[in-house]
Design a protein around this motif. Structure first.
Motif, PDB file in Angstrom:
ATOM      1  N   ILE A  11       0.862  -0.867   0.322  1.00 23.17           N
ATOM      2  CA  ILE A  11       0.343  -0.370  -0.094  1.00 23.17           C
ATOM      3  C   ILE A  11       0.221   1.846   0.251  1.00 23.17           C
ATOM      4  O   ILE A  11       0.495   2.127  -0.814  1.00 23.17           O
ATOM      5  N   ARG A  12       1.567   0.816   0.702  1.00 22.25           N
ATOM      6  CA  ARG A  12       2.887   2.206   1.279  1.00 22.25           C
ATOM      7  C   ARG A  12       3.324   2.541   0.076  1.00 22.25           C
ATOM      8  O   ARG A  12       4.367   3.698  -0.614  1.00 22.25           O
ATOM      9  N   GLU A  13       3.959   1.766  -1.128  1.00 20.90           N
ATOM     10  CA  GLU A  13       4.354   1.518  -2.747  1.00 20.90           C
ATOM     11  C   GLU A  13       3.099   1.841  -3.380  1.00 20.90           C
ATOM     12  O   GLU A  13       4.197   2.839  -5.084  1.00 20.90           O
ATOM     13  N   GLY A  14       2.247   1.874  -3.190  1.00 24.43           N
ATOM     14  CA  GLY A  14       1.165   2.575  -4.255  1.00 24.43           C
ATOM     15  C   GLY A  14       0.629   2.073  -5.360  1.00 24.43           C
ATOM     16  O   GLY A  14       0.047   2.142  -5.951  1.00 24.43           O
ATOM     17  N   ILE A  20      -2.707  -5.480  -5.192  1.00 20.98           N
ATOM     18  CA  ILE A  20      -1.762  -6.340  -3.958  1.00 20.98           C
ATOM     19  C   ILE A  20      -2.887  -7.526  -3.732  1.00 20.98           C
ATOM     20  O   ILE A  20      -2.119  -8.587  -3.609  1.00 20.98           O
ATOM     21  N   ALA A  21      -4.156  -7.657  -3.815  1.00 18.30           N
ATOM     22  CA  ALA A  21      -5.325  -8.555  -3.994  1.00 18.30           C
ATOM     23  C   ALA A  21      -3.967  -9.785  -4.895  1.00 18.30           C
ATOM     24  O   ALA A  21      -4.708 -11.086  -3.699  1.00 18.30           O
ATOM     25  N   HIS A  22      -4.033  -9.563  -6.118  1.00 17.45           N
ATOM     26  CA  HIS A  22      -3.496 -10.260  -6.571  1.00 17.45           C
ATOM     27  C   HIS A  22      -2.398 -11.176  -6.500  1.00 17.45           C
ATOM     28  O   HIS A  22      -1.489 -12.313  -6.965  1.00 17.45           O
ATOM     29  N   ASP A  44      -5.582   5.592  -7.116  1.00 20.56           N
ATOM     30  CA  ASP A  44      -5.700   5.895  -8.356  1.00 20.56           C
ATOM     31  C   ASP A  44      -5.617   7.607  -7.515  1.00 20.56           C
ATOM     32  O   ASP A  44      -5.195   8.573  -8.069  1.00 20.56           O
ATOM     33  N   LEU A  45      -5.878   8.436  -6.570  1.00 20.33           N
ATOM     34  CA  LEU A  45      -5.186   9.417  -5.572  1.00 20.33           C
ATOM     35  C   LEU A  45      -3.684   9.400  -5.447  1.00 20.33           C
ATOM     36  O   LEU A  45      -3.890  11.295  -5.502  1.00 20.33           O
ATOM     37  N   LEU A  46      -3.647   8.613  -5.223  1.00 25.41           N
ATOM     38  CA  LEU A  46      -1.493   8.535  -5.108  1.00 25.41           C
ATOM     39  C   LEU A  46      -0.959   9.225  -6.574  1.00 25.41           C
ATOM     40  O   LEU A  46      -0.173   8.920  -6.235  1.00 25.41           O
ATOM     41  N   GLY A  47      -1.719   8.773  -7.559  1.00 29.91           N
ATOM     42  CA  GLY A  47      -1.275   8.853  -9.233  1.00 29.91           C
ATOM     43  C   GLY A  47      -0.393   8.251  -9.276  1.00 29.91           C
ATOM     44  O   GLY A  47       0.172   7.641 -10.194  1.00 29.91           O
ATOM     45  N   ARG A  48      -0.727   7.027  -8.843  1.00 32.23           N
ATOM     46  CA  ARG A  48      -0.506   5.649  -9.414  1.00 32.23           C
ATOM     47  C   ARG A  48      -1.185   4.661 -10.198  1.00 32.23           C
ATOM     48  O   ARG A  48      -2.073   3.812  -9.571  1.00 32.23           O
ATOM     49  N   LEU A  49      -2.220   5.073 -11.635  1.00 34.08           N
ATOM     50  CA  LEU A  49      -2.819   4.111 -11.443  1.00 34.08           C
ATOM     51  C   LEU A  49      -2.293   3.050 -12.953  1.00 34.08           C
ATOM     52  O   LEU A  49      -3.452   1.620 -12.309  1.00 34.08           O
ATOM     53  N   TYR A  50      -1.396   3.167 -12.698  1.00 38.97           N
ATOM     54  CA  TYR A  50      -1.013   2.010 -13.134  1.00 38.97           C
ATOM     55  C   TYR A  50       0.768   1.125 -11.993  1.00 38.97           C
ATOM     56  O   TYR A  50       1.737   1.405 -13.147  1.00 38.97           O
ATOM     57  N   ALA A  51      -0.322   0.563 -11.413  1.00 40.02           N
ATOM     58  CA  ALA A  51       1.531  -0.090 -10.786  1.00 40.02           C
ATOM     59  C   ALA A  51       2.785  -0.815 -11.238  1.00 40.02           C
ATOM     60  O   ALA A  51       3.364  -0.984 -10.911  1.00 40.02           O
ATOM     61  N   GLU A  52       1.920  -1.875 -11.763  1.00 40.02           N
ATOM     62  CA  GLU A  52       2.479  -2.676 -12.825  1.00 40.02           C
ATOM     63  C   GLU A  52       3.221  -2.084 -14.274  1.00 40.02           C
ATOM     64  O   GLU A  52       3.349  -2.546 -15.137  1.00 40.02           O
TER      65      GLU A  52
END
Length: 92
Positions: A11-14, A20-22, A44-52
């Motif tokens: 979560i803290r990594e964004g 995360i669940a996957h 999505d509010l953290l600005g990370r729409l696509y973490a992967e």
């Protein structure tokens, strides 16, 4: 509420709840309740729409099926310009 350390770290990594669940094989609602307990906004509010997203460096072991990494639009345009110049016989 006790929060699993691996959930809290991701979560803290964004990363998103679904991501995360996957990764951890748990329910997205579990991740959502952990996010609320930590008082953190949705990913999505953290600005990370696509973490992967590739090639962000977040997925270090990613290997595409055909073995070739995708190119950025800027790199594609530069390659196209180089190819056209070579076809016209211009010096690069």
């Amino acid at each position: 509420m006790r929060i699993r350390a691996d959930i809290a770290a991701l979560i803290r990594e964004g990363h998103t709840n679904a991501s995360i669940a996957h990764r951890l094989g748990c329910d997205p609602d579990t991740v959502g309740s952990a996010r609320r307990a930590l008082r953190l906004p949705p990913a999505d509010l953290l600005g990370r729409l696509y973490a992967e997203a590739v090639p962000t460096g977040q997925v270090r072991d990613y290997q595409p099926p055909d073995g070739r990494m995708p190119l950025s639009p800027a790199r594609q345009a530069a390659n196209r310009a180089t190819l056209l110049a070579a076809l016209r016989g211009e010096a690069a």
